[in-house]
Design a protein around this motif. Structure first.
Motif, PDB file in Angstrom:
ATOM      1  N   GLY A 104       0.778  -1.231   0.000  1.00 30.81           N
ATOM      2  CA  GLY A 104       0.000   0.000   0.000  1.00 30.81           C
ATOM      3  C   GLY A 104       0.810   1.281   0.000  1.00 30.81           C
ATOM      4  O   GLY A 104       0.247   2.368   0.058  1.00 30.81           O
ATOM      5  N   GLY A 105       2.143   1.185  -0.082  1.00 34.57           N
ATOM      6  CA  GLY A 105       2.986   2.370  -0.108  1.00 34.57           C
ATOM      7  C   GLY A 105       3.635   2.567  -1.463  1.00 34.57           C
ATOM      8  O   GLY A 105       3.451   1.789  -2.396  1.00 34.57           O
ATOM      9  N   ALA A 106       4.420   3.638  -1.577  1.00 32.43           N
ATOM     10  CA  ALA A 106       5.044   3.999  -2.849  1.00 32.43           C
ATOM     11  C   ALA A 106       5.978   2.907  -3.371  1.00 32.43           C
ATOM     12  O   ALA A 106       5.970   2.582  -4.558  1.00 32.43           O
ATOM     13  N   THR A 107       6.806   2.340  -2.477  1.00 30.65           N
ATOM     14  CA  THR A 107       7.743   1.299  -2.901  1.00 30.65           C
ATOM     15  C   THR A 107       6.984   0.070  -3.392  1.00 30.65           C
ATOM     16  O   THR A 107       7.361  -0.555  -4.388  1.00 30.65           O
ATOM     17  N   ASP A 108       5.917  -0.266  -2.702  1.00 30.76           N
ATOM     18  CA  ASP A 108       5.106  -1.427  -3.070  1.00 30.76           C
ATOM     19  C   ASP A 108       4.444  -1.220  -4.435  1.00 30.76           C
ATOM     20  O   ASP A 108       4.477  -2.103  -5.294  1.00 30.76           O
ATOM     21  N   PRO A 165       4.024  24.036  19.957  1.00 29.89           N
ATOM     22  CA  PRO A 165       5.247  23.241  19.748  1.00 29.89           C
ATOM     23  C   PRO A 165       5.144  21.850  20.377  1.00 29.89           C
ATOM     24  O   PRO A 165       4.772  21.709  21.540  1.00 29.89           O
ATOM     25  N   GLY A 166       5.440  20.829  19.566  1.00 34.45           N
ATOM     26  CA  GLY A 166       5.409  19.471  20.063  1.00 34.45           C
ATOM     27  C   GLY A 166       4.022  18.877  20.223  1.00 34.45           C
ATOM     28  O   GLY A 166       3.886  17.763  20.737  1.00 34.45           O
ATOM     29  N   LYS A 167       3.000  19.566  19.758  1.00 34.81           N
ATOM     30  CA  LYS A 167       1.627  19.073  19.904  1.00 34.81           C
ATOM     31  C   LYS A 167       1.102  18.378  18.649  1.00 34.81           C
ATOM     32  O   LYS A 167       0.122  17.651  18.707  1.00 34.81           O
ATOM     33  N   LEU A 168       1.744  18.610  17.509  1.00 38.42           N
ATOM     34  CA  LEU A 168       1.304  17.986  16.263  1.00 38.42           C
ATOM     35  C   LEU A 168       2.165  16.768  15.961  1.00 38.42           C
ATOM     36  O   LEU A 168       3.385  16.792  16.129  1.00 38.42           O
ATOM     37  N   ASN A 169       1.516  15.700  15.497  1.00 34.54           N
ATOM     38  CA  ASN A 169       2.224  14.466  15.149  1.00 34.54           C
ATOM     39  C   ASN A 169       2.279  14.291  13.637  1.00 34.54           C
ATOM     40  O   ASN A 169       1.328  14.645  12.933  1.00 34.54           O
ATOM     41  N   PHE A 170       3.385  13.716  13.154  1.00 32.64           N
ATOM     42  CA  PHE A 170       3.425  13.364  11.728  1.00 32.64           C
ATOM     43  C   PHE A 170       3.765  11.887  11.601  1.00 32.64           C
ATOM     44  O   PHE A 170       4.586  11.349  12.348  1.00 32.64           O
ATOM     45  N   SER A 171       3.084  11.222  10.665  1.00 31.30           N
ATOM     46  CA  SER A 171       3.271   9.780  10.477  1.00 31.30           C
ATOM     47  C   SER A 171       4.249   9.504   9.348  1.00 31.30           C
ATOM     48  O   SER A 171       4.443  10.333   8.450  1.00 31.30           O
ATOM     49  N   SER A 172       4.855   8.314   9.398  1.00 33.55           N
ATOM     50  CA  SER A 172       5.790   7.912   8.338  1.00 33.55           C
ATOM     51  C   SER A 172       5.739   6.408   8.168  1.00 33.55           C
ATOM     52  O   SER A 172       5.121   5.684   8.953  1.00 33.55           O
ATOM     53  N   ALA A 173       6.461   5.928   7.140  1.00 31.85           N
ATOM     54  CA  ALA A 173       6.530   4.499   6.876  1.00 31.85           C
ATOM     55  C   ALA A 173       7.513   3.776   7.789  1.00 31.85           C
ATOM     56  O   ALA A 173       7.727   2.578   7.646  1.00 31.85           O
ATOM     57  N   GLY A 174       8.101   4.490   8.736  1.00 33.47           N
ATOM     58  CA  GLY A 174       9.042   3.868   9.660  1.00 33.47           C
ATOM     59  C   GLY A 174      10.228   4.777   9.942  1.00 33.47           C
ATOM     60  O   GLY A 174      10.517   5.699   9.171  1.00 33.47           O
ATOM     61  N   SER A 192      -3.589   5.619   6.863  1.00 33.57           N
ATOM     62  CA  SER A 192      -4.894   5.258   7.431  1.00 33.57           C
ATOM     63  C   SER A 192      -5.135   6.042   8.713  1.00 33.57           C
ATOM     64  O   SER A 192      -6.222   6.585   8.936  1.00 33.57           O
ATOM     65  N   ASP A 193      -4.098   6.122   9.557  1.00 34.26           N
ATOM     66  CA  ASP A 193      -4.228   6.888  10.796  1.00 34.26           C
ATOM     67  C   ASP A 193      -4.271   8.386  10.531  1.00 34.26           C
ATOM     68  O   ASP A 193      -4.875   9.145  11.302  1.00 34.26           O
ATOM     69  N   VAL A 229      -5.756  10.261  13.830  1.00 34.58           N
ATOM     70  CA  VAL A 229      -4.884   9.825  14.919  1.00 34.58           C
ATOM     71  C   VAL A 229      -3.603  10.653  14.906  1.00 34.58           C
ATOM     72  O   VAL A 229      -3.043  10.992  15.947  1.00 34.58           O
ATOM     73  N   VAL A 230      -3.116  10.958  13.709  1.00 35.84           N
ATOM     74  CA  VAL A 230      -2.008  11.897  13.515  1.00 35.84           C
ATOM     75  C   VAL A 230      -2.508  13.026  12.608  1.00 35.84           C
ATOM     76  O   VAL A 230      -3.499  12.853  11.895  1.00 35.84           O
ATOM     77  N   GLU A 231      -1.826  14.145  12.633  1.00 35.98           N
ATOM     78  CA  GLU A 231      -2.337  15.309  11.909  1.00 35.98           C
ATOM     79  C   GLU A 231      -1.628  15.609  10.605  1.00 35.98           C
ATOM     80  O   GLU A 231      -2.200  16.257   9.718  1.00 35.98           O
ATOM     81  N   VAL A 232      -0.358  15.186  10.479  1.00 40.03           N
ATOM     82  CA  VAL A 232       0.467  15.601   9.341  1.00 40.03           C
ATOM     83  C   VAL A 232       1.241  14.415   8.776  1.00 40.03           C
ATOM     84  O   VAL A 232       1.559  13.470   9.501  1.00 40.03           O
ATOM     85  N   ALA A 233       1.552  14.471   7.485  1.00 41.04           N
ATOM     86  CA  ALA A 233       2.467  13.514   6.859  1.00 41.04           C
ATOM     87  C   ALA A 233       3.130  14.201   5.677  1.00 41.04           C
ATOM     88  O   ALA A 233       2.520  15.059   5.029  1.00 41.04           O
ATOM     89  N   VAL A 234       4.373  13.859   5.428  1.00 37.41           N
ATOM     90  CA  VAL A 234       5.045  14.293   4.202  1.00 37.41           C
ATOM     91  C   VAL A 234       5.203  13.005   3.403  1.00 37.41           C
ATOM     92  O   VAL A 234       6.124  12.229   3.622  1.00 37.41           O
ATOM     93  N   ALA A 235       4.252  12.799   2.490  1.00 43.70           N
ATOM     94  CA  ALA A 235       4.035  11.486   1.885  1.00 43.70           C
ATOM     95  C   ALA A 235       4.540  11.394   0.453  1.00 43.70           C
ATOM     96  O   ALA A 235       4.542  12.386  -0.276  1.00 43.70           O
ATOM     97  N   ASN A 236       4.937  10.184   0.054  1.00 44.84           N
ATOM     98  CA  ASN A 236       5.268   9.955  -1.348  1.00 44.84           C
ATOM     99  C   ASN A 236       4.040  10.256  -2.197  1.00 44.84           C
ATOM    100  O   ASN A 236       2.929   9.820  -1.887  1.00 44.84           O
ATOM    101  N   ILE A 237       4.249  10.968  -3.285  1.00 46.67           N
ATOM    102  CA  ILE A 237       3.131  11.461  -4.074  1.00 46.67           C
ATOM    103  C   ILE A 237       2.265  10.355  -4.642  1.00 46.67           C
ATOM    104  O   ILE A 237       1.038  10.475  -4.698  1.00 46.67           O
ATOM    105  N   ASN A 238       2.876   9.239  -5.052  1.00 46.97           N
ATOM    106  CA  ASN A 238       2.072   8.182  -5.664  1.00 46.97           C
ATOM    107  C   ASN A 238       1.230   7.424  -4.649  1.00 46.97           C
ATOM    108  O   ASN A 238       0.201   6.846  -4.993  1.00 46.97           O
ATOM    109  N   ALA A 239       1.652   7.433  -3.385  1.00 48.95           N
ATOM    110  CA  ALA A 239       0.888   6.730  -2.357  1.00 48.95           C
ATOM    111  C   ALA A 239      -0.242   7.587  -1.797  1.00 48.95           C
ATOM    112  O   ALA A 239      -1.301   7.077  -1.441  1.00 48.95           O
ATOM    113  N   ILE A 240      -0.044   8.897  -1.733  1.00 47.91           N
ATOM    114  CA  ILE A 240      -1.031   9.755  -1.079  1.00 47.91           C
ATOM    115  C   ILE A 240      -2.088  10.299  -2.039  1.00 47.91           C
ATOM    116  O   ILE A 240      -3.225  10.561  -1.632  1.00 47.91           O
TER     117      ILE A 240
END
Length: 332
Positions: free
Chosen positions: A50-54, A159-168, A201-202, A207-218
């Protein structure tokens, strides 16, 4: 005196000459490695489905299978920022049947954030860089921000109140987030997942507010009303999201980040096999299906042979080492 070939020897001579003529084209042509038809070639994707590499791996497997005349499959081996899959490939026989589709950060970042990394660049025979693409600064639609400047102001007030998600930890999406927050002068808390699929998904669930995501996955996830794209990290706007500005023009001058992916084999893979894979990789990305895939995914074919790819890895590694030290990023 003219030498005469006896009748009995004449037949042997003619037969030898015929064989020599048949072999001449084969001897003159470069060796082309062959894979037995009854063996499956595995492309290990070191992140969850489900991610860009996949996505890239599955498109590439289809085209490479046609070139190799083999059944090429994708095997997801997620965990530890790509380390689990990378180690699995590094320990596999160097025979061309097990390959790794790596994201750039696995070889430019991980060595600085893991105390004991179970693999290194020396464990692989580089085949070639495959593709590259920008990332997208994306927020949950419930966050009261409509652009990068508003996001920066909102985060600076909290500051420190926003979460960002990643693939690991150490993944391209992680480092893109760290690079963006550093350039923007804001503090975001990193929340790692075992792939982009669960990370986004989160994000959609809030559950999280921000992501800097690969364009093809998002991009497919932007069609609903749960996510909002604020900016792309490339040097120019993406044809896939023409109405979305670059981070630089949206409020962080000079910022640019592009993710990339490369095909690798275990160290010691015979050179004819590596050469064959590179040649077929070049042909694969030029096929109409792959060209259409890149257009639809907002990515670009960026095939680069082993030598230049290794130089790029070394140069990029130095830049990431500086950021890792500055932000004290660690996976331990």
């Amino acid at each position: 005196m003219q030498h005469m070939v006896q009748p009995k020897n004449r037949r042997r001579y003619a037969k030898a000459l015929a064989c020599a003529l048949m072999l001449t084209p084969l001897l003159a042509a470069p060796a082309r490695a062959q894979w037995p038809e009854d063996r499956v070639v595995r492309i290990v994707v070191p992140f969850a489905a489900g991610g860009a590499t996949d996505f890239l791996g599955r498109a590439l497997a289809s085209e490479l299978g046609k070139r190799l005349k083999q059944n090429v499959i994708v095997e997801n081996r997620a965990g530890a920022g790509g380390s689990v899959g990378a180690q699995a490939v590094a320990l596999s026989p160097a025979d061309g049947y097990t390959l790794l589709l790596a994201s750039g950060s696995m070889f430019t970042v991980n060595q600085y954030i893991y105390g004991k990394l179970p693999y290194s660049l020396d464990n692989f025979s580089l085949v070639g860089k495959v593709a590259s693409g920008p990332m997208v600064v994306t927020v949950n639609a419930g966050l009261p921000v409509k652009n990068i400047r508003e996001l920066i102001a909102y985060a600076q007030a909290r500051p420190g109140k926003l979460n960002f998600s990643s693939a690991g930890v150490g993944s391209q999406t992680h480092m893109a987030g760290e690079a963006f927050s550093d350039a923007a002068g804001i503090k975001l808390v990193h929340v790692p997942y075992k792939g982009e699929g669960p990370a986004y998904s989160d994000l959609m669930a809030g559950v999280v507010e921000v992501a800097v995501a690969n364009i093809n996955a998002i991009t497919p996830l932007l069609k609903g009303d749960r996510l909002r794209a604020l900016a792309v990290t490339g040097k120019e706007r993406s044809p896939l999201l023409p109405g979305v500005p670059t981070v630089a023009e949206a409020g962080v001058p000079g910022f640019e980040y592009t993710g990339w992916f490369a095909l690798m084999a275990p160290a010691g893979t015979p050179q004819p096999i590596v050469d064959r894979l590179l040649a077929d990789l070049k042909t694969a990305v030029e096929q109409p299906g792959m060209k259409r895939y890149f257009e639809e995914q907002g990515m670009s074919a960026a095939v680069k042979p082993p030598g230049p790819l290794k130089e790029e890895i070394v140069q990029e590694s130095a830049r990431w080492q500086a950021l890792v030290r500055k932000k004290q990023i660690t996976a331990n």
